[in-house]
Design an enzyme around this catalytic site. Structure first.
Site, short mmCIF file in Angstrom:
data_model
loop_
_atom_site.label_atom_id
_atom_site.label_comp_id
_atom_site.label_asym_id
_atom_site.label_seq_id
_atom_site.Cartn_x
_atom_site.Cartn_y
_atom_site.Cartn_z
N GLN A 186 0.81 -1.23 0.00
CA GLN A 186 0.00 0.00 0.00
C GLN A 186 0.84 1.27 0.00
O GLN A 186 0.34 2.35 -0.30
CB GLN A 186 -0.94 0.02 1.21
CG GLN A 186 -2.03 -1.04 1.14
CD GLN A 186 -2.86 -1.05 2.40
OE1 GLN A 186 -2.50 -1.69 3.37
NE2 GLN A 186 -3.96 -0.32 2.41
N CYS A 244 -10.55 -0.34 4.10
CA CYS A 244 -9.14 -0.39 3.70
C CYS A 244 -8.64 1.04 3.50
O CYS A 244 -9.35 1.86 2.91
CB CYS A 244 -9.02 -1.18 2.40
SG CYS A 244 -7.35 -1.29 1.78
N LEU A 245 -7.43 1.32 3.98
CA LEU A 245 -6.87 2.67 3.81
C LEU A 245 -6.67 3.02 2.34
O LEU A 245 -6.60 4.18 1.99
CB LEU A 245 -5.55 2.80 4.58
CG LEU A 245 -5.66 2.73 6.11
CD1 LEU A 245 -4.28 2.77 6.74
CD2 LEU A 245 -6.52 3.88 6.64
N HIS A 288 -6.56 -9.86 5.62
CA HIS A 288 -6.74 -8.71 4.72
C HIS A 288 -5.37 -8.19 4.26
O HIS A 288 -5.16 -7.94 3.07
CB HIS A 288 -7.54 -7.63 5.47
CG HIS A 288 -7.71 -6.34 4.74
ND1 HIS A 288 -8.95 -5.85 4.35
CD2 HIS A 288 -6.81 -5.40 4.33
CE1 HIS A 288 -8.78 -4.70 3.73
NE2 HIS A 288 -7.51 -4.38 3.72
N GLU A 289 -4.45 -8.03 5.22
CA GLU A 289 -3.12 -7.48 4.88
C GLU A 289 -2.31 -8.46 4.04
O GLU A 289 -1.58 -8.06 3.13
CB GLU A 289 -2.34 -7.09 6.14
CG GLU A 289 -3.01 -6.09 7.06
CD GLU A 289 -3.56 -4.85 6.37
OE1 GLU A 289 -3.01 -4.47 5.32
OE2 GLU A 289 -4.55 -4.28 6.85
N HIS A 315 -3.13 -8.14 0.49
CA HIS A 315 -2.44 -7.01 -0.16
C HIS A 315 -1.09 -7.46 -0.72
O HIS A 315 -0.70 -7.06 -1.82
CB HIS A 315 -2.20 -5.87 0.83
CG HIS A 315 -3.36 -4.95 1.02
ND1 HIS A 315 -3.91 -4.23 -0.04
CD2 HIS A 315 -4.06 -4.58 2.13
CE1 HIS A 315 -4.91 -3.49 0.43
NE2 HIS A 315 -5.03 -3.68 1.73
NI NI Z 1 -6.33 -2.76 3.11
#
Ligand code: NI
Length: 173
Positions: free
Chosen positions: A51, A92-93, A134-135, A138
């Site tokens: 990210q 999510c950021l 979740h991470e 990514h």
């Molecule tokens: Ni995320």
């Protein structure tokens, strides 16, 4: 420490598959500290290196209420996931303002290196288990909206592109 820029969906760089962290050294520790600062500043509970446009297997997490229990997972590997799953809302950021249901294993075991380069086994359930999954997605180039229907995903994509344009317009005044 410095804050990093968080890539926003649908930025194609979010679909990069991360490589293993080659060494737990000063560079890596600085990156982890910067990622934690960035995550806390954005009021998120997790952030993957992907990210911030660094394509190495590193994630930072803090699911505590007090925001003082940082967890750094380097080269995380899922060793077990429960067959029991649950659908919970995720955000999510990289997809600000969007929350939707995703099905995840309710409990997992993950092996990862810590900041001292030592291998640790993490047994997680609840929010922490969801956040780690979740991470880790990514790191595989996957954003949570990809679990949603194509219709919803396209709607989110359109909204994100418009949001970015609006922000750029404001910034140019
Ligand atoms: Ni995320």
């Amino acid at each position: 420490m410095s804050q990093l820029t968080i890539l926003r969906y649908p930025d194609q760089r979010l679909h990069t598959v991360a490589k293993s962290v080659p060494a737990v050294d000063a560079r890596l520790r600085t990156l982890a500290a910067d990622m934690l600062e960035t995550m806390y500043e954005a009021a998120g509970i997790g952030l993957a290196a992907t990210q911030v446009d660094v394509h190495e297997r590193l994630i930072v997490i803090d699911v505590s209420e007090s925001r003082d229990q940082p967890l750094v997972l380097i080269n995380p590997e899922l060793v077990w996931a429960s067959s029991e799953t649950r659908i919970g809302d995720e955000g999510c950021l990289s997809v600000p303002g969007i929350y939707d249901g995703v099905e995840r294993a309710t409990a997992i075991r993950v092996q990862a290196l810590d900041l001292d380069g030592k291998r640790q086994l993490h047994v997680a359930e609840g929010t922490l288990a969801v956040c780690i999954q979740h991470e880790m997605d990514h790191l595989m180039g996957k954003v949570f909206v990809e679990y949603l229907s194509p219709l919803k995903r396209n709607r989110i994509k359109t909204k994100m592109i418009k949001q970015k344009k609006d922000e750029e317009r404001e910034a140019s005044y």
